[in-house]
Scaffold this motif. Structure first.
Motif, short mmCIF file in Angstrom:
data_model
loop_
_atom_site.label_atom_id
_atom_site.label_comp_id
_atom_site.label_asym_id
_atom_site.label_seq_id
_atom_site.Cartn_x
_atom_site.Cartn_y
_atom_site.Cartn_z
N ASP A 187 -1.67 11.95 -4.57
CA ASP A 187 -1.98 10.69 -3.88
C ASP A 187 -1.33 9.50 -4.60
O ASP A 187 -0.76 8.61 -3.97
CB ASP A 187 -3.49 10.47 -3.80
CG ASP A 187 -4.18 11.41 -2.82
OD1 ASP A 187 -3.48 12.05 -1.99
OD2 ASP A 187 -5.42 11.52 -2.89
N THR A 188 -1.42 9.50 -5.92
CA THR A 188 -0.82 8.41 -6.70
C THR A 188 0.70 8.39 -6.52
O THR A 188 1.29 7.33 -6.31
CB THR A 188 -1.18 8.54 -8.20
OG1 THR A 188 -2.61 8.52 -8.32
CG2 THR A 188 -0.57 7.42 -9.02
N SER A 201 2.41 9.50 -3.99
CA SER A 201 2.68 9.03 -2.63
C SER A 201 2.55 7.51 -2.56
O SER A 201 3.41 6.83 -1.98
CB SER A 201 1.70 9.69 -1.65
OG SER A 201 1.86 9.16 -0.36
N ASP A 202 1.51 6.97 -3.18
CA ASP A 202 1.29 5.52 -3.15
C ASP A 202 2.36 4.77 -3.95
O ASP A 202 2.79 3.69 -3.55
CB ASP A 202 -0.10 5.18 -3.68
CG ASP A 202 -1.21 5.62 -2.72
OD1 ASP A 202 -0.91 6.01 -1.57
OD2 ASP A 202 -2.39 5.58 -3.14
N ASN A 239 5.38 5.59 -4.21
CA ASN A 239 6.60 5.65 -3.41
C ASN A 239 6.46 4.94 -2.06
O ASN A 239 7.38 4.97 -1.25
CB ASN A 239 7.02 7.10 -3.20
CG ASN A 239 7.59 7.70 -4.47
OD1 ASN A 239 8.57 7.21 -4.99
ND2 ASN A 239 6.96 8.75 -4.97
N SER A 240 5.33 4.29 -1.83
CA SER A 240 5.08 3.63 -0.56
C SER A 240 5.97 2.40 -0.38
O SER A 240 6.30 1.71 -1.34
CB SER A 240 3.60 3.19 -0.51
OG SER A 240 3.37 2.42 0.65
N GLN A 241 6.34 2.14 0.85
CA GLN A 241 7.09 0.92 1.16
C GLN A 241 6.17 -0.29 1.24
O GLN A 241 6.63 -1.43 1.19
CB GLN A 241 7.86 1.10 2.49
CG GLN A 241 8.97 2.12 2.39
CD GLN A 241 9.97 1.79 1.29
OE1 GLN A 241 10.49 0.68 1.22
NE2 GLN A 241 10.20 2.74 0.40
N SER A 242 4.88 -0.03 1.36
CA SER A 242 3.90 -1.12 1.39
C SER A 242 3.72 -1.67 -0.01
O SER A 242 3.35 -0.94 -0.94
CB SER A 242 2.55 -0.59 1.91
OG SER A 242 1.51 -1.49 1.57
N GLU A 243 3.97 -2.97 -0.17
CA GLU A 243 3.82 -3.58 -1.50
C GLU A 243 2.37 -3.47 -1.98
O GLU A 243 2.14 -3.18 -3.14
CB GLU A 243 4.27 -5.04 -1.47
CG GLU A 243 5.76 -5.17 -1.41
CD GLU A 243 6.26 -6.52 -1.87
OE1 GLU A 243 5.45 -7.43 -2.16
OE2 GLU A 243 7.49 -6.67 -1.97
N THR A 256 0.11 -1.22 -1.31
CA THR A 256 -0.19 0.16 -1.72
C THR A 256 0.47 0.48 -3.05
O THR A 256 -0.15 1.06 -3.95
CB THR A 256 0.27 1.15 -0.64
OG1 THR A 256 -0.41 0.83 0.59
CG2 THR A 256 -0.03 2.59 -1.02
N ALA A 257 1.75 0.10 -3.20
CA ALA A 257 2.48 0.37 -4.44
C ALA A 257 1.86 -0.37 -5.62
O ALA A 257 1.70 0.19 -6.71
CB ALA A 257 3.96 0.00 -4.28
#
Length: 172
Positions: A28-29, A31-32, A34-38, A40-41
């Motif tokens: 989960d970490t 994935s987060d 690598n998220s495009q959402s600032e 979330t990252a």
């Protein structure tokens, strides 16, 4: 004897469940990170930072939550916006201090590139400089010397501190 066997089985199941939970948390970490959402990252990077801080303060002695696979996404995050970069370099700094991450020459090259090209906050500047100073990163000397020309006295002070820690004669 049956109770001991049941207890042993329960212990193995509990251990397997904890291991599975750790693996899920790590995935989960990742994935987060690598998220495009600032948002979330940043949340993921700050979560890693907090756990690194606890590990450094020995509140959490086991690094079971940590994966070396966190490092590359965190380094990539240092190239994003000011806020994302700050969370990422803060996390990397605490991972290094907690001795969960030993920066390689390639990691340091990438961080120097981010340090040179990415706009960042004073706190980010402090964490980049700390990483360079603590690893005695001679390759960062030129970048740190450039920071001595900044208008911010805080940035100049941190750069001078890091150069002193590295032992950079070029800065004299």
């Amino acid at each position: 004897d049956e109770r001991a066997a049941v207890g042993s089985l329960a212990g193995h199941v509990s251990s397997a469940s904890e291991q599975h939970a750790h693996q899920e948390t790590i995935l989960d970490t990742l994935s987060d990170l690598n998220s495009q959402s600032e948002r979330t990252a940043i949340g993921a990077a700050l979560g890693v930072m907090y756990r690194g801080y606890d590990a450094a303060r020995e509140k959490e002695r086991e690094g079971a939550w940590f994966s070396v696979d966190f490092v590359e996404p965190l380094i990539v995050l240092t190239t994003r916006s000011v806020h994302v970069s700050e969370a990422a370099v803060w996390a990397l700094g605490w991972l290094m201090i907690a001795k969960l991450w030993d920066p390689t020459a390639e990691h340091l090259r990438k961080l120097i590139n981010s340090y040179d090209r990415t706009p960042f906050s004073a706190m980010s500047h402090t964490w980049f400089a700390t990483i360079f100073a603590e690893t005695q990163c001679a390759e960062s000397v030129g970048s740190l010397i450039q920071k001595l020309q900044c208008s911010s006295s805080e940035e100049r002070t941190v750069a001078a501190w890091a150069l002193g820690r590295i032992g950079a004669r070029e800065a004299a």
